[in-house]
Design a protein around this motif. Sequence first.
Motif, PDB file in Angstrom:
ATOM      1  N   UNK A  59       0.837  -1.203   0.000  1.00 47.72           N
ATOM      2  CA  UNK A  59       0.000   0.000   0.000  1.00 47.72           C
ATOM      3  C   UNK A  59       0.870   1.251   0.000  1.00 47.72           C
ATOM      4  N   UNK A  86      -2.580 -11.102  -4.302  1.00 46.92           N
ATOM      5  CA  UNK A  86      -3.481 -10.568  -3.278  1.00 46.92           C
ATOM      6  C   UNK A  86      -4.723 -11.425  -3.103  1.00 46.92           C
ATOM      7  N   UNK A  91      -6.684  -9.895   4.866  1.00 41.32           N
ATOM      8  CA  UNK A  91      -6.164  -8.842   5.724  1.00 41.32           C
ATOM      9  C   UNK A  91      -7.252  -8.307   6.639  1.00 41.32           C
ATOM     10  N   UNK A  93      -7.771  -5.158   8.904  1.00 37.08           N
ATOM     11  CA  UNK A  93      -7.185  -3.869   9.243  1.00 37.08           C
ATOM     12  C   UNK A  93      -7.438  -3.549  10.705  1.00 37.08           C
ATOM     13  N   UNK A  97     -12.111  -1.810   8.755  1.00 38.18           N
ATOM     14  CA  UNK A  97     -12.218  -1.294   7.391  1.00 38.18           C
ATOM     15  C   UNK A  97     -13.319  -1.989   6.591  1.00 38.18           C
ATOM     16  N   UNK A  98     -14.453  -2.265   7.233  1.00 34.06           N
ATOM     17  CA  UNK A  98     -15.612  -2.764   6.488  1.00 34.06           C
ATOM     18  C   UNK A  98     -16.162  -1.626   5.629  1.00 34.06           C
ATOM     19  N   UNK A  99     -16.715  -1.954   4.462  1.00 29.98           N
ATOM     20  CA  UNK A  99     -17.275  -0.916   3.607  1.00 29.98           C
ATOM     21  C   UNK A  99     -18.569  -0.414   4.235  1.00 29.98           C
ATOM     22  N   UNK A 115     -14.525 -12.546  -6.993  1.00 32.14           N
ATOM     23  CA  UNK A 115     -13.473 -13.431  -7.486  1.00 32.14           C
ATOM     24  C   UNK A 115     -13.920 -14.848  -7.805  1.00 32.14           C
ATOM     25  N   UNK A 159     -14.332 -11.464   7.004  1.00 27.95           N
ATOM     26  CA  UNK A 159     -14.117 -11.120   5.605  1.00 27.95           C
ATOM     27  C   UNK A 159     -12.712 -11.526   5.152  1.00 27.95           C
TER      28      UNK A 159
ATOM     29  N   UNK B 125     -18.249  10.787  -0.129  1.00 28.78           N
ATOM     30  CA  UNK B 125     -18.304   9.331   0.083  1.00 28.78           C
ATOM     31  C   UNK B 125     -16.940   8.689  -0.182  1.00 28.78           C
ATOM     32  N   UNK B 129     -14.186   7.039   2.447  1.00 27.81           N
ATOM     33  CA  UNK B 129     -13.673   5.684   2.241  1.00 27.81           C
ATOM     34  C   UNK B 129     -12.146   5.688   2.219  1.00 27.81           C
ATOM     35  N   UNK B 132     -10.763   6.224   5.905  1.00 27.24           N
ATOM     36  CA  UNK B 132     -11.028   5.134   6.844  1.00 27.24           C
ATOM     37  C   UNK B 132     -10.482   3.801   6.319  1.00 27.24           C
ATOM     38  N   UNK B 133      -9.558   3.873   5.374  1.00 27.15           N
ATOM     39  CA  UNK B 133      -8.851   2.689   4.861  1.00 27.15           C
ATOM     40  C   UNK B 133      -9.752   1.724   4.102  1.00 27.15           C
ATOM     41  N   UNK B 134     -10.980   2.137   3.759  1.00 27.70           N
ATOM     42  CA  UNK B 134     -11.844   1.219   3.013  1.00 27.70           C
ATOM     43  C   UNK B 134     -11.308   0.991   1.609  1.00 27.70           C
ATOM     44  N   UNK B 136      -8.099   1.104   0.782  1.00 27.44           N
ATOM     45  CA  UNK B 136      -6.977   0.168   0.958  1.00 27.44           C
ATOM     46  C   UNK B 136      -7.498  -1.252   1.116  1.00 27.44           C
ATOM     47  N   UNK B 137      -8.589  -1.406   1.864  1.00 32.26           N
ATOM     48  CA  UNK B 137      -9.138  -2.746   2.080  1.00 32.26           C
ATOM     49  C   UNK B 137      -9.585  -3.357   0.752  1.00 32.26           C
ATOM     50  N   UNK B 138     -10.243  -2.553  -0.097  1.00 32.22           N
ATOM     51  CA  UNK B 138     -10.637  -3.054  -1.423  1.00 32.22           C
ATOM     52  C   UNK B 138      -9.404  -3.490  -2.190  1.00 32.22           C
ATOM     53  N   UNK B 139      -8.367  -2.661  -2.134  1.00 26.71           N
ATOM     54  CA  UNK B 139      -7.149  -2.943  -2.881  1.00 26.71           C
ATOM     55  C   UNK B 139      -6.537  -4.274  -2.442  1.00 26.71           C
ATOM     56  N   UNK B 140      -6.437  -4.509  -1.120  1.00 24.42           N
ATOM     57  CA  UNK B 140      -5.795  -5.758  -0.704  1.00 24.42           C
ATOM     58  C   UNK B 140      -6.713  -6.962  -0.907  1.00 24.42           C
ATOM     59  N   UNK B 141      -8.019  -6.722  -1.109  1.00 27.33           N
ATOM     60  CA  UNK B 141      -8.883  -7.850  -1.481  1.00 27.33           C
ATOM     61  C   UNK B 141      -8.797  -8.136  -2.973  1.00 27.33           C
TER      62      UNK B 141
END
Lengths: 280, 268
Positions: A59, A86, A91, A93, A97-99, A115, A159, B125, B129, B132-134, B136-141
């Motif tokens: 990151x 990935x 991960x 956090x 870091x839930x959406x 996926x 998750x 929005x 995101x 709050x690292x959301x 980044x979270x998408x990226x690592x998923x």
Amino acid sequence: MAAELKAAPDIRLEDLTVGYGDVAVVRDINVTLPGGKISLILGGSGCGKSTLLKHILRLHPPIAGRMYIGDHDICGLSKADFRCIKQGLGVLFQDGALLGSLTLGDNVALPLREHTRLDEAAIARIVRSKLSLVGLEDFMAYYPNQLSGGMRKRGGLARAMVMDPAILFCDEPTSGLDPINSAELDQLLLDHQALFNMTIVVVSHDLQSTWAIADYVVVLGDGRVLFQGDVDALRATTDPYLRRFLDRKAQGGAVERLEDELDRSLMKEDCSKYWTSLRK
Amino acid sequence: MSQEHSSLTAPVAAVGRASLSVVNEMGAMALFFLDGLRLVFSSWSQFPKMVRQIFFIGVKSVSVITLIAVFTGMVIGLQTYYALAKFGSEGFLGAAVALSLVRELGPVLTAIMLTGRAGSSMTAEIGVMRITEQIDALDVMAINPMSFLISPKLAASIISFPLLTAWFDLVGIGGGYLTGVMLMGGNAGVYTSRVESALGWTDISGGFTKSLVFGVVVCTVCCYKGYFTHLRKDGVGPEGVSSSTTSAVVMSCVLVLMADYLLTSILF
Ligand SMILES: Nc1ncnc2c1ncn2[C@@H]1O[C@H](COP(=O)(O)OP(=O)(O)OP(=O)(O)O)[C@@H](O)[C@H]1O
Ligand SMILES: [Mg+2]
């Protein structure tokens, strides 16, 4: 050729310096986190544990050094190749870091929907089983802002585990949880490690869970790696800082410093004024 | 001497630096837009996200666009009626109202309203995101945040802006009818037939092109500002989100009006 992760890869960090911009946070890291084991990264608050984790996940770019996951040099991989890597990572956090715009159930289902080609019924089954592992199966329809901090963290863990990753990274999974939930979470990590032969990397400053789950420990502090080795070596260490950290001793002198402060006449006056004003 | 020199050139240098950074940012936004556009067609799963965004940007804006359009049409009807009455040519009211709405006011006012209603919330929005690292979270998923967050919004804007503009034009012409015909007593048949005969294909296609361009501009600027909230120098955290929202709205409106001038001089 798409890059792919083997089962239980190790993570090697060579001469790695991490930080933001030109400011180094941790220098000269030479660490191998063994594959198929649970490694703990310990250290005081603000010593750069989360920073190191974010750099391993690419990151942020490292200031110097190389990082390997299995045989893959992750700094050298193309974006597309690293995306394949990935998919094998999970991960958690530090704050979940839930959406925020998706319910907990949809959050956990997201990696499956993106996926895999599973149908909705199968996805619902997997999501329910993963959520029941962390004790949240009744909260599927809740939005993240309707959950407590500890629940968000457990949801984030569900998750992270939903794709049965080869490597699971957890940033402070047990902070903010009560002792019972922490112990259950430790057990959950142990079970997963045993069941799926994962490599698990946990960032923590929770000593109790360290003794409970760790195979391998890395201690950060002072902008460098203070210790690395297995748990027994850590337990036997004689390094003064590590001993203080392990025995939970406060940095000496805090009480004396406070008394010094109080001795200053001005502050004494302020305090006594404050107290008399309260008594009135 | 040299100090005098530098105090003389300092403003020029500052203007130069500011212009360079603006040009730089425009270039970055253009690349951002192309990246987002490319990913619109990346997979079938984009489609439901797009529909959701069309609902948010398009459907939910219909009421406010209707309201603005009615009143804009009514004001133009009234003002133009007075002006035309001075020359005894009230009969041209329909043509005047239709042309000014379709060529100019419809696209511009719709874009500015949508900047306020949808653009600002896109920036906020995405900015939240980000901090709050959301993202980044998408990226690592292994979920590309550009295709997950930005592309559906871009596609939805490209679809919604022209449709809402068409609706604005229609309702606005109706508003002109309300004042020009029903209030001031103009001739209803003349009004409608003038609307029909005045509007040519260039007027309509020009208005359509404008609204398309405005949709791209507004959505790109607002998404870009939110996406790079964490790189702002004038505030971090929530303050960064609020300042990027402000600058997104201001920049969108300015760019819409600048693009409007350019397009008007090219298209008509
Ligand atoms: N985005 C950033 N930009 C600049 N510096 C940062 C950034 N994030 C963290 N830091 C700095 O890096 C250092 C390490 O932060 P980090 O979040 O890694 O600590 P941590 O070990 O995870 O602490 P904690 O246990 O409290 O979570 C801190 O001094 C912090 O100020
Ligand atoms: Mg941390």
